[in-house]
Scaffold this motif. Structure first.
Motif, mmCIF file in Angstrom:
data_model
loop_
_atom_site.group_PDB
_atom_site.id
_atom_site.type_symbol
_atom_site.label_atom_id
_atom_site.label_comp_id
_atom_site.label_asym_id
_atom_site.label_seq_id
_atom_site.Cartn_x
_atom_site.Cartn_y
_atom_site.Cartn_z
ATOM 1 N N GLY A 253 40.996 34.529 22.179
ATOM 2 C CA GLY A 253 41.259 35.670 23.040
ATOM 3 C C GLY A 253 39.981 36.381 23.446
ATOM 4 O O GLY A 253 39.821 36.808 24.600
ATOM 5 N N MET A 254 39.044 36.516 22.498
ATOM 6 C CA MET A 254 37.756 37.136 22.815
ATOM 7 C C MET A 254 37.004 36.296 23.852
ATOM 8 O O MET A 254 36.360 36.841 24.767
ATOM 9 C CB MET A 254 36.906 37.277 21.556
ATOM 10 N N PHE A 255 37.060 34.990 23.706
ATOM 11 C CA PHE A 255 36.414 34.092 24.667
ATOM 12 C C PHE A 255 36.999 34.297 26.055
ATOM 13 O O PHE A 255 36.260 34.425 27.044
ATOM 14 C CB PHE A 255 36.599 32.647 24.198
ATOM 15 N N TRP A 256 38.320 34.350 26.157
ATOM 16 C CA TRP A 256 38.972 34.573 27.455
ATOM 17 C C TRP A 256 38.560 35.912 28.052
ATOM 18 O O TRP A 256 38.271 36.001 29.242
ATOM 19 C CB TRP A 256 40.483 34.551 27.278
ATOM 20 N N GLN A 257 38.548 36.947 27.223
ATOM 21 C CA GLN A 257 38.224 38.284 27.728
ATOM 22 C C GLN A 257 36.800 38.341 28.274
ATOM 23 O O GLN A 257 36.545 38.936 29.321
ATOM 24 C CB GLN A 257 38.402 39.312 26.607
ATOM 25 N N GLN A 258 35.875 37.688 27.602
ATOM 26 C CA GLN A 258 34.477 37.754 27.998
ATOM 27 C C GLN A 258 34.162 36.881 29.207
ATOM 28 O O GLN A 258 33.474 37.303 30.136
ATOM 29 C CB GLN A 258 33.588 37.347 26.818
ATOM 30 N N ILE A 259 34.683 35.671 29.221
ATOM 31 C CA ILE A 259 34.276 34.730 30.266
ATOM 32 C C ILE A 259 34.852 35.095 31.630
ATOM 33 O O ILE A 259 34.306 34.706 32.671
ATOM 34 C CB ILE A 259 34.672 33.279 29.886
ATOM 35 N N MET A 260 35.925 35.891 31.658
ATOM 36 C CA MET A 260 36.506 36.280 32.941
ATOM 37 C C MET A 260 35.580 37.201 33.739
ATOM 38 O O MET A 260 35.736 37.342 34.951
ATOM 39 C CB MET A 260 37.861 36.953 32.740
ATOM 40 N N PHE A 261 34.593 37.809 33.082
ATOM 41 C CA PHE A 261 33.623 38.612 33.826
ATOM 42 C C PHE A 261 32.837 37.728 34.797
ATOM 43 O O PHE A 261 32.496 38.147 35.910
ATOM 44 C CB PHE A 261 32.662 39.325 32.867
ATOM 45 N N THR A 262 32.553 36.509 34.380
ATOM 46 C CA THR A 262 31.834 35.579 35.253
ATOM 47 C C THR A 262 32.719 35.154 36.416
ATOM 48 O O THR A 262 32.232 34.994 37.547
ATOM 49 C CB THR A 262 31.378 34.346 34.450
ATOM 50 N N ALA A 263 34.003 34.979 36.167
ATOM 51 C CA ALA A 263 34.928 34.637 37.257
ATOM 52 C C ALA A 263 34.962 35.757 38.289
ATOM 53 O O ALA A 263 35.034 35.503 39.499
ATOM 54 C CB ALA A 263 36.326 34.380 36.700
ATOM 55 N N HIS A 264 34.908 36.989 37.826
ATOM 56 C CA HIS A 264 34.883 38.138 38.740
ATOM 57 C C HIS A 264 33.670 38.066 39.659
ATOM 58 O O HIS A 264 33.766 38.258 40.872
ATOM 59 C CB HIS A 264 34.864 39.437 37.934
ATOM 60 N N ASP A 265 32.489 37.771 39.074
ATOM 61 C CA ASP A 265 31.272 37.668 39.881
ATOM 62 C C ASP A 265 31.402 36.558 40.916
ATOM 63 O O ASP A 265 31.010 36.728 42.073
ATOM 64 C CB ASP A 265 30.072 37.371 38.977
ATOM 65 N N ALA A 266 31.936 35.430 40.490
ATOM 66 C CA ALA A 266 32.089 34.296 41.405
ATOM 67 C C ALA A 266 33.055 34.637 42.535
ATOM 68 O O ALA A 266 32.846 34.234 43.690
ATOM 69 C CB ALA A 266 32.575 33.068 40.639
ATOM 70 N N GLY A 267 34.117 35.372 42.207
ATOM 71 C CA GLY A 267 35.076 35.757 43.231
ATOM 72 C C GLY A 267 34.464 36.640 44.302
ATOM 73 O O GLY A 267 34.906 36.630 45.460
ATOM 74 N N HIS A 268 33.428 37.397 43.940
ATOM 75 C CA HIS A 268 32.724 38.249 44.906
ATOM 76 C C HIS A 268 31.490 37.548 45.487
ATOM 77 O O HIS A 268 30.704 38.192 46.182
ATOM 78 C CB HIS A 268 32.279 39.548 44.233
ATOM 79 N N ARG A 269 31.343 36.266 45.181
ATOM 80 C CA ARG A 269 30.176 35.500 45.634
ATOM 81 C C ARG A 269 28.889 36.194 45.188
ATOM 82 O O ARG A 269 27.914 36.269 45.933
ATOM 83 C CB ARG A 269 30.207 35.320 47.148
ATOM 84 N N GLY A 270 28.913 36.678 43.966
ATOM 85 C CA GLY A 270 27.777 37.424 43.448
ATOM 86 C C GLY A 270 26.869 36.618 42.543
ATOM 87 O O GLY A 270 25.964 37.188 41.919
#
Length: 560
Positions: A253-270
């Motif tokens: 669960g901790m892994f899921w919570q943390q790695i989704m921050f990178t998905a957020h950046d990718a979604g904004h093409r950041g």
């Protein structure tokens, strides 16, 4: 028509009435009909800007290359300052009119006639357990009836019986008006001159962000984060191998919570700034590693950023009957995102007064709802309407299928030994991600939803409706940098690792313009959200008690 010819507001309005997506940018009218079907940010992002001066929204969301490409869509100049029109999609009759126009165009095409290109939005995904009702039954804040102006003391239908629906809508309208008055009182004036000055300061701030290099991605930070992700996943795998099943679920669960921050950046093409690269990164992290559709997230998140905390249009607020953060939902509103009416019914009357107490338990289980929404999106026409990016849908389906094969079948079904352990493992691994869901809602659910009018500038609305969460710099890893949501909403393409520096500049902007910058620590932020949930819950309780009293005695019991 010459690109430099001035187009009158009446002509722009006439073209929009014909279904043409005309957007104002940098003093020019853009006809985006040929681009809307391939817009990476989705059609709704454009439709909500139709008829408006979207200069700042367009500039902060697009690269220099994209801005140059938009020049070919110019059809003429407009006189500035531009008076914003209400985008047709914000009308409760938009989808009905769209269907009629498409039928007419199809008939004309069948007869061999050419028709001007208009927008085909397509049908959106309906939400499970809701009821789709006729469009003409919709009630919108932009389509108030005369009955809403009647006093609350006497609410009767044509038959002379007490009308609960009319009473509820009038009650909600009264509260809405009070919140609008509070918003006008507590914020800078929305007169054009004041808002123009705010925009000038905002554009200077935007240039300062560029000059300081805040749009540059610090890839070393991703190296550090990758080490953290790897450690969490390795601990999960080790504990799982040692048969410490439930403890291992915590680290998953901790892994899921943390790695989704990178998905957020990718979604904004950041991350790379390249659509293909960032889309693949986002799909791998969100779909393959976490079982969540990055396409669904982008389709709703882009709209959320543009029309933040607008109850009828922001999908992040539309959670009836479980939650209501605004009295607007008491009127039953048509969602322009889902093409769907959220009906206020007995379930909302019962659940919303207790939402302060159900907030954390539901946030703990929110991930299961995201699974559902992800698959609904990928099965909907919206996921197929991506033009040149058509390949993203099969990639997402493949990655999500892999997630469910690995996590659902190989791990939960085959590897875990007993049903109690399976259930416990699934629940614990998902409950741990609750922090992410609370953080997502924290920045907006406690903030105002009142619409102060079309003259309010983009930066003022973003600061007015968004809260930042304060924490020491060493704790940024826990919140992923996304505790700076107000800064992020003002500059969504800025990499989150640069948002702490951006916060300093935004504070200065707030002091200069007089727009309040809302920033609280995590505990205080939670209190703000719970207070708002309790406040709206009390509104509903008063309304329900009042209706019971009126039905029994004919007296409202309300004091004006």
């Amino acid at each position: 028509m010459s690109r430099l010819e001035i187009i009158s507001p009446e002509e722009v309005k006439s073209q929009i009435a014909q279904g043409l997506p005309i957007v104002i940018h940098d003093g020019y009218a853009l006809h985006l009909g040929q681009w809307i079907n391939t817009h990476p940010g989705g059609r709704l992002a454009i439709l909500h800007m139709v008829g408006r001066d979207a200069t700042d929204e367009i500039n902060i969301y697009h690269s220099t290359k994209a801005l140059l490409m938009m020049k070919k869509h110019r059809i003429g100049r407009v006189q500035l300052p531009w008076t914003n029109l209400e985008p047709p999609i914000r009308s409760p009759d938009f989808y009905k009119n769209l269907a009629a126009r498409e039928k007419k165009e199809a008939a004309a095409k069948a007869a061999g006639h050419k028709s001007r290109r208009s927008v085909d939005l397509g049908s959106a995904v309906a939400i499970i357990s809701k009821r789709l009702i006729p469009q003409d039954a919709c009630v919108s804040r932009t389509n108030k009836t005369e009955s809403e102006k009647l006093p609350l003391l006497e609410v009767e239908s044509e038959k002379g019986a007490f009308d609960k629906k009319t009473h509820r809508e009038q009650y909600a309208t009264e509260i809405e008006q009070k919140e609008i008055e509070e918003g006008l009182r507590d914020n800078p004036s929305i007169d054009p001159a004041t808002q123009a000055a705010i925009l000038d300061d905002y554009r200077e701030l935007h240039q300062q962000f560029k000059d300081e290099g805040l749009y540059q991605c610090r890839y070393s930070e991703y190296g550090k984060e990758s080490i953290r992700y790897g450690i969490l996943f390795a601990i999960f795998g080790t504990l799982l191998y040692c048969k410490w099943y439930l403890t291992s679920a915590m680290f998953l669960g901790m892994f899921w919570q943390q790695i989704m921050f990178t998905a957020h950046d990718a979604g904004h093409r950041g991350i790379s700034g390249n659509f293909i690269i960032d889309t693949l990164i986002g799909a791998f992290v969100a779909d393959f590693c976490c079982g969540l559709s990055i396409g669904w997230w982008k389709s709703s998140h882009n709209v959320h950023h543009l029309i933040t905390n607008m109850p009828e249009h922001d999908p992040d607020l539309q959670n009836i009957p479980l939650f209501s953060t605004t009295p607007t939902y008491m009127k039953s509103v048509l969602s322009s995102f889902y093409n769907f009416e959220f009906i206020w019914d007995a379930g909302a009357d019962f659940l919303v007064p207790y939402q302060k107490y159900t907030y954390y338990p539901i946030m703990a289980l929110a991930r299961f709802n995201l699974y559902m929404l992800s698959w609904l999106h990928l099965c909907s026409p919206r996921a197929a309407q991506l033009g040149a990016a058509w390949w993203t849908r099969p990639v997402e389906i493949l990655f999500m299928a892999c997630y469910w094969y690995i996590y659902g079948y190989c791990l939960v079904w085959l590897y875990l030994p007993t049903w109690p352990i399976r259930i416990g493992f699934v629940l614990i691994s998902h409950l741990i991600t609750m922090l992410l869901h609370v953080q997502i809602t924290l920045s907006h659910w406690g903030m105002p939803t009142a619409d102060l009018g079309p003259t309010e500038s983009f930066p003022q609305r973003q600061l007015r409706t968004t809260m930042d969460v304060e924490c020491p710099a060493w704790l940024d890893w826990l919140h992923g940098g996304l505790q700076f949501q107000a800064v992020h909403h003002l500059f969504p393409r800025v990499p989150r690792h640069n948002l702490r520096r951006g916060q300093v500049l935004v504070r200065q902007f707030s002091e200069k313009t007089g727009i309040k910058y809302h920033c609280y620590n995590f505990s205080q932020g939670n209190k703000v959200v719970l207070s708002r949930l309790e406040q709206v819950g009390q509104m509903v309780k008063i309304m329900v008690d009042c209706q019971k009293n009126m039905a029994e005695t004919g007296e409202s019991g309300l004091l004006h």
